[in-house]
Scaffold this motif. Sequence first.
Motif, short mmCIF file in Angstrom:
data_model
loop_
_atom_site.label_atom_id
_atom_site.label_comp_id
_atom_site.label_asym_id
_atom_site.label_seq_id
_atom_site.Cartn_x
_atom_site.Cartn_y
_atom_site.Cartn_z
N HIS A 1 47.16 17.16 78.97
CA HIS A 1 47.72 16.70 77.70
C HIS A 1 47.25 15.26 77.46
N LEU A 2 47.07 14.91 76.21
CA LEU A 2 46.50 13.62 75.86
C LEU A 2 47.60 12.58 75.64
N ALA A 3 47.50 11.47 76.35
CA ALA A 3 48.37 10.31 76.15
C ALA A 3 47.51 9.08 76.32
N PRO A 4 46.76 8.69 75.28
CA PRO A 4 45.83 7.57 75.41
C PRO A 4 46.52 6.28 75.83
N ASN A 5 45.79 5.44 76.53
CA ASN A 5 46.30 4.10 76.81
C ASN A 5 46.69 3.42 75.50
N GLY A 6 47.59 2.47 75.59
CA GLY A 6 48.05 1.80 74.38
C GLY A 6 48.19 0.30 74.57
N ILE A 7 48.28 -0.40 73.46
CA ILE A 7 48.50 -1.84 73.48
C ILE A 7 49.59 -2.18 72.46
N ASP A 8 50.09 -3.39 72.54
CA ASP A 8 50.97 -3.95 71.53
C ASP A 8 50.09 -4.80 70.62
N PRO A 9 49.65 -4.27 69.48
CA PRO A 9 48.63 -4.96 68.67
C PRO A 9 49.02 -6.36 68.25
N GLU A 10 50.28 -6.58 67.92
CA GLU A 10 50.69 -7.89 67.43
C GLU A 10 50.45 -8.98 68.46
N ALA A 11 50.52 -8.63 69.74
CA ALA A 11 50.35 -9.63 70.79
C ALA A 11 48.94 -10.19 70.83
N PHE A 12 47.96 -9.48 70.25
CA PHE A 12 46.56 -9.90 70.35
C PHE A 12 46.02 -10.48 69.04
N ALA A 13 46.87 -10.68 68.07
CA ALA A 13 46.42 -11.22 66.78
C ALA A 13 45.76 -12.58 66.96
N ALA B 1 41.79 -5.68 68.34
CA ALA B 1 43.06 -6.16 67.79
C ALA B 1 43.01 -7.66 67.51
N ALA B 2 42.16 -8.38 68.24
CA ALA B 2 41.98 -9.81 68.01
C ALA B 2 40.96 -10.10 66.91
N GLY B 3 40.42 -9.03 66.31
CA GLY B 3 39.47 -9.21 65.22
C GLY B 3 38.06 -9.54 65.65
N LEU B 4 37.72 -9.30 66.91
CA LEU B 4 36.39 -9.63 67.40
C LEU B 4 35.39 -8.52 67.14
N PRO B 5 34.15 -8.86 66.78
CA PRO B 5 33.08 -7.86 66.85
C PRO B 5 32.84 -7.51 68.31
N VAL B 6 32.47 -6.26 68.58
CA VAL B 6 32.38 -5.78 69.95
C VAL B 6 31.05 -5.08 70.19
N LEU B 7 30.45 -5.36 71.33
CA LEU B 7 29.33 -4.59 71.85
C LEU B 7 29.80 -3.91 73.12
N TYR B 8 29.49 -2.62 73.29
CA TYR B 8 29.90 -1.92 74.50
C TYR B 8 28.80 -0.97 74.94
N VAL B 9 28.73 -0.77 76.25
CA VAL B 9 27.78 0.19 76.82
C VAL B 9 28.42 1.57 76.91
N ALA B 10 29.70 1.62 77.28
CA ALA B 10 30.46 2.88 77.31
C ALA B 10 31.92 2.56 77.02
N CYS B 11 32.52 3.33 76.12
CA CYS B 11 33.93 3.10 75.77
C CYS B 11 34.51 4.36 75.12
N PRO B 12 35.12 5.25 75.92
CA PRO B 12 35.71 6.46 75.33
C PRO B 12 36.73 6.18 74.24
N ALA B 13 37.45 5.07 74.35
CA ALA B 13 38.46 4.75 73.34
C ALA B 13 37.86 4.69 71.95
N VAL B 14 36.63 4.21 71.85
CA VAL B 14 35.92 4.14 70.56
C VAL B 14 35.15 5.43 70.31
N GLU B 15 34.46 5.92 71.32
CA GLU B 15 33.59 7.08 71.15
C GLU B 15 34.35 8.35 70.81
#
Length: 405
Positions: free
Chosen positions: A161-173, A291-305
């Motif tokens: 069953h799927l339960a993706p990792n999570g964050i508290d977005p407001e904390a990273f503004a 969440a911090a508004g940064l542009p991101v470069l990644y080699v592997a990231c299932p969260a995005v992919e």
Amino acid sequence: MRVLHVITGLGVGGAEQQLRLLLRHLPAECEVVTLTNPGAVADGLRADEVPVTNLGMHGNRDLSVLPRLARLIRAGRYDVVHTHLYRACVYGRLAARLAGVRTVVATEHSLGETQMEGRPLTLATRTLYRATERLGSGTLAVSETVARRLDGWGVPPARVHLAPNGIDPEAFAFSAAARLETRDRLGIPQHAYVVGGVGRQVPGKNFDDLIRAVAANRDAHLLLVGDGPERTPLLRIVHQVGAGGRVHFAGSHEHPAPREPGVPDLLSAMDLFVSPSPEESFGLAVVEALAAGLPVLYVACPAVEDLAPQDAPGARRVGGYELAAAIRQELLAGSRRMPVPAAVGHYHIARTAQAVMALYTAVTATAAGAPTPLPAPASSGAPTAPAQDSPGAQPGTTALAPAEK
């Protein structure tokens, strides 16, 4: 509902931090048992008033922990036992069965293609995992990628069953004030273009590649956040490539000392986030950077992919060999903050807690003989919780004012 969480250790790491954040949002009475290493996250859990017990396990083959854990489970009269990380999953499932508890849930945090929790996968590892997995009621995968890997291992899809990792977005503004103060504290010039990376400094994270890529861009600085056994070799590489004045190390900062910058402050100090790891189970640090508004470069990231491209337009996949050129391209584009994308709302910790509670409710009802169906398995593609809007989303990018650079 009483739930016992069993985890291998509670030093600073992604799974350990995720457990602490999850417990803040779970509407259940939770306690934690760590097999070994009651580190900084154990202190944090106790500060959150979550009871923590350390069993003091002396190694992978310390079988004395099994009867002790079984006695603890039996005495606690828990409704659910929830295991985290490989060693805790193996021992926790066996101990729960010995204690007469059949409602056992596991979270698979760190299953890669060739390694698990940073260690190479072996036939013995896979065999023991599959044998003990059958003793549980179901497994929560932190990403669709992990769910597919479990399927490839032969775990029945109906049990995953799927339960993706999570964050508290407001904390990273993003905070302009934190940007200025953090750069000043770390000795980073306010006008510098800062590339950042966050994570355990271990071989599989490939921070050595990131150091070399930034060294090739003489106008860029690098801020590495984290600690681990590779710290000394990484410092050696910094010296070898002649980038000593442009590479800045910050500690783990999961529990910073008073007035020391935490991860949100450090992200505010960056202009570009890079994840150079070629193999990830999720990529939580990437979501925090978005969440911090940064542009991101990644080699592997299932969260995005695992999402549609439009859900994270500020994140771009690159090959490890392309890092230097990709960083140069971003540097020439200039320092800017991106709108918070939909992906961040998708990975809100409240959604994760809702998915976890849904499985708890289903397995306890099934154990009691009630006709409550299990949540849809990960392979169905069904959402784990109603969609939420991304906090703070805006229609366009925002260039930093000169005073903030």
